[in-house]
Design an enzyme around this catalytic site. Structure first.
Site, PDB file in Angstrom:
ATOM      1  N   LYS A  15       0.811  -1.226   0.000  1.00 29.10           N
ATOM      2  CA  LYS A  15       0.000   0.000   0.000  1.00 29.10           C
ATOM      3  C   LYS A  15       0.844   1.275   0.000  1.00 29.10           C
ATOM      4  O   LYS A  15       0.572   2.188  -0.765  1.00 29.10           O
ATOM      5  CB  LYS A  15      -0.915   0.052   1.235  1.00 29.10           C
ATOM      6  CG  LYS A  15      -2.132  -0.828   1.153  1.00 29.10           C
ATOM      7  CD  LYS A  15      -3.174  -0.416   2.194  1.00 29.10           C
ATOM      8  CE  LYS A  15      -2.665  -0.366   3.620  1.00 29.10           C
ATOM      9  NZ  LYS A  15      -2.145  -1.639   4.143  1.00 29.10           N
ATOM     10  N   ARG A  94      -9.881   1.677   8.616  1.00 32.38           N
ATOM     11  CA  ARG A  94      -9.370   0.360   8.975  1.00 32.38           C
ATOM     12  C   ARG A  94     -10.400  -0.497   9.701  1.00 32.38           C
ATOM     13  O   ARG A  94     -10.106  -1.608  10.108  1.00 32.38           O
ATOM     14  CB  ARG A  94      -8.150   0.532   9.866  1.00 32.38           C
ATOM     15  CG  ARG A  94      -6.908  -0.150   9.262  1.00 32.38           C
ATOM     16  CD  ARG A  94      -5.780   0.144  10.133  1.00 32.38           C
ATOM     17  NE  ARG A  94      -4.565  -0.562   9.957  1.00 32.38           N
ATOM     18  CZ  ARG A  94      -3.496  -0.056   9.341  1.00 32.38           C
ATOM     19  NH1 ARG A  94      -3.559   1.059   8.678  1.00 32.38           N
ATOM     20  NH2 ARG A  94      -2.365  -0.710   9.379  1.00 32.38           N
ATOM     21  N   ARG A 133      10.982  -6.516   5.228  1.00 28.61           N
ATOM     22  CA  ARG A 133      10.981  -5.071   5.493  1.00 28.61           C
ATOM     23  C   ARG A 133      11.547  -4.797   6.882  1.00 28.61           C
ATOM     24  O   ARG A 133      12.236  -3.800   7.088  1.00 28.61           O
ATOM     25  CB  ARG A 133       9.554  -4.527   5.389  1.00 28.61           C
ATOM     26  CG  ARG A 133       9.474  -3.029   5.609  1.00 28.61           C
ATOM     27  CD  ARG A 133       8.100  -2.500   5.324  1.00 28.61           C
ATOM     28  NE  ARG A 133       7.177  -2.728   6.433  1.00 28.61           N
ATOM     29  CZ  ARG A 133       5.873  -2.468   6.386  1.00 28.61           C
ATOM     30  NH1 ARG A 133       5.330  -2.010   5.273  1.00 28.61           N
ATOM     31  NH2 ARG A 133       5.102  -2.671   7.426  1.00 28.61           N
ATOM     32  N   ARG A 139      11.382  -1.290  11.472  1.00 31.90           N
ATOM     33  CA  ARG A 139      10.169  -0.760  12.099  1.00 31.90           C
ATOM     34  C   ARG A 139       9.869  -1.515  13.380  1.00 31.90           C
ATOM     35  O   ARG A 139       9.917  -2.737  13.418  1.00 31.90           O
ATOM     36  CB  ARG A 139       8.980  -0.913  11.137  1.00 31.90           C
ATOM     37  CG  ARG A 139       8.526   0.395  10.561  1.00 31.90           C
ATOM     38  CD  ARG A 139       7.429   0.188   9.564  1.00 31.90           C
ATOM     39  NE  ARG A 139       6.161  -0.230  10.177  1.00 31.90           N
ATOM     40  CZ  ARG A 139       5.003  -0.133   9.558  1.00 31.90           C
ATOM     41  NH1 ARG A 139       4.946   0.369   8.338  1.00 31.90           N
ATOM     42  NH2 ARG A 139       3.896  -0.534  10.147  1.00 31.90           N
ATOM     43  N   ARG A 150      -0.926  -8.120  13.683  1.00 33.39           N
ATOM     44  CA  ARG A 150      -1.465  -7.133  12.738  1.00 33.39           C
ATOM     45  C   ARG A 150      -2.273  -7.830  11.640  1.00 33.39           C
ATOM     46  O   ARG A 150      -3.281  -7.304  11.182  1.00 33.39           O
ATOM     47  CB  ARG A 150      -0.328  -6.299  12.143  1.00 33.39           C
ATOM     48  CG  ARG A 150       0.088  -5.179  13.105  1.00 33.39           C
ATOM     49  CD  ARG A 150       1.472  -4.638  12.824  1.00 33.39           C
ATOM     50  NE  ARG A 150       1.621  -4.098  11.496  1.00 33.39           N
ATOM     51  CZ  ARG A 150       2.748  -4.147  10.793  1.00 33.39           C
ATOM     52  NH1 ARG A 150       3.815  -4.738  11.294  1.00 33.39           N
ATOM     53  NH2 ARG A 150       2.805  -3.611   9.610  1.00 33.39           N
TER      54      ARG A 150
HETATM   55  P1  AMP Z   1       0.531   1.079   8.883  1.00 32.37           P
HETATM   56  O1  AMP Z   1       1.764   1.841   8.601  1.00 32.37           O
HETATM   57  O2  AMP Z   1      -0.623   1.534   8.009  1.00 32.37           O
HETATM   58  O3  AMP Z   1       0.735  -0.397   8.825  1.00 32.37           O
HETATM   59  O4  AMP Z   1       0.078   1.433  10.379  1.00 32.37           O
HETATM   60  C1  AMP Z   1       0.918   1.132  11.466  1.00 32.37           C
HETATM   61  C2  AMP Z   1       0.110   1.122  12.751  1.00 32.37           C
HETATM   62  O5  AMP Z   1      -0.490   2.410  12.969  1.00 32.37           O
HETATM   63  C3  AMP Z   1      -1.052   0.149  12.774  1.00 32.37           C
HETATM   64  O6  AMP Z   1      -0.663  -1.165  13.126  1.00 32.37           O
HETATM   65  C4  AMP Z   1      -1.959   0.795  13.836  1.00 32.37           C
HETATM   66  O7  AMP Z   1      -1.462   0.553  15.125  1.00 32.37           O
HETATM   67  C5  AMP Z   1      -1.789   2.267  13.541  1.00 32.37           C
HETATM   68  N1  AMP Z   1      -2.778   2.735  12.553  1.00 32.37           N
HETATM   69  C6  AMP Z   1      -2.551   3.145  11.274  1.00 32.37           C
HETATM   70  N2  AMP Z   1      -3.685   3.493  10.670  1.00 32.37           N
HETATM   71  C7  AMP Z   1      -4.689   3.297  11.576  1.00 32.37           C
HETATM   72  C8  AMP Z   1      -6.099   3.455  11.562  1.00 32.37           C
HETATM   73  N3  AMP Z   1      -6.746   3.880  10.458  1.00 32.37           N
HETATM   74  N4  AMP Z   1      -6.784   3.161  12.692  1.00 32.37           N
HETATM   75  C9  AMP Z   1      -6.168   2.746  13.801  1.00 32.37           C
HETATM   76  N5  AMP Z   1      -4.848   2.547  13.878  1.00 32.37           N
HETATM   77  C10 AMP Z   1      -4.096   2.814  12.787  1.00 32.37           C
END
Ligand code: AMP
Length: 195
Positions: A15, A94, A133, A139, A150
């Protein structure tokens, strides 16, 4: 008219990479809620301190916090003519409650969503990509245990979103396996089918 899109896909489906590609092609801003949280965590802001308690475990940050953040961001981007507002949301919504909130935010801003594009990829492949990654980017939430959680959160809370947009006739799905440019071309072709 600017493009207003939601980009869907499991963690590791690509993404972030594709949101950046599409932002260039469509000339709109990519908004990654994950990136905004990470920037706040790095900057040790109040939002960052709160978000870290959830991101570190692979849990979703509470909707109240995330929704307000997205509302502020989109509101700050609206100019004189709301129709010129363009964006690609990466990582939001989400869950179904966030879908409803996004509807409300856009209604309040006087614009509509073009639809959602989903990057599909096999579970085994996304797990492998995430572990790779982790080695490259380091990360904090890319450990094997947090990755597994996740993916569970994704399956339980996020995957149902596709069905919601599909029921509105506002979903296109694109195969995420292939070279970056190949997948981008598929997404662009898919987006043309929306709206
Ligand atoms: P990502 O980089 O999109 O994988 O997001 C990393 C982390 O940020 C996720 O595992 C959540 O803990 C938090 N996060 C990102 N987007 C959201 C969202 N829309 N709602 C809630 N938590 C989020």
């Amino acid at each position: 008219m600017s493009a207003r899109l939601v980009l869907l896909g499991a963690p590791g489906a690509g993404k972030g990479t594709q949101a950046a590609q599409l932002a260039k092609v469509l000339n709109v801003e990519a908004i990654s809620t994950g990136d905004i949280f990470r920037a706040n965590i790095k900057g040790e802001t109040e939002l960052g301190k709160l978000a870290q308690q959830y991101t570190a475990k692979g849990e979703l940050v509470p909707d109240s916090v995330t929704n307000a953040m997205v509302r502020d961001k989109l509101t700050s981007m609206v100019g004189d003519n709301p129709k010129d507002l363009g964006f690609i949301l990466d990582g939001y919504p989400r869950n179904l409650a966030q879908v409803a909130e996004l509807d409300q935010i856009l209604m309040d801003l006087g614009v509509t969503l073009d639809g959602a594009v989903e990057i599909t990829a096999d579970n085994a492949i996304v797990s492998e990509r995430l572990l790779k990654r982790a080695e490259i980017e380091g990360r904090a939430d890319d450990t094997a245990e947090v990755i597994a959680h996740r993916l569970t959160v994704y399956a339980e809370q996020t995957a149902p979103i596709s069905g919601e947009y599909a029921s509105r006739g506002a979903l296109v799905q694109v195969d995420g396996i292939g070279e970056v440019e190949e997948v981008t071309a598929r997404l662009v072709a898919g987006i043309e089918q929306l709206g």
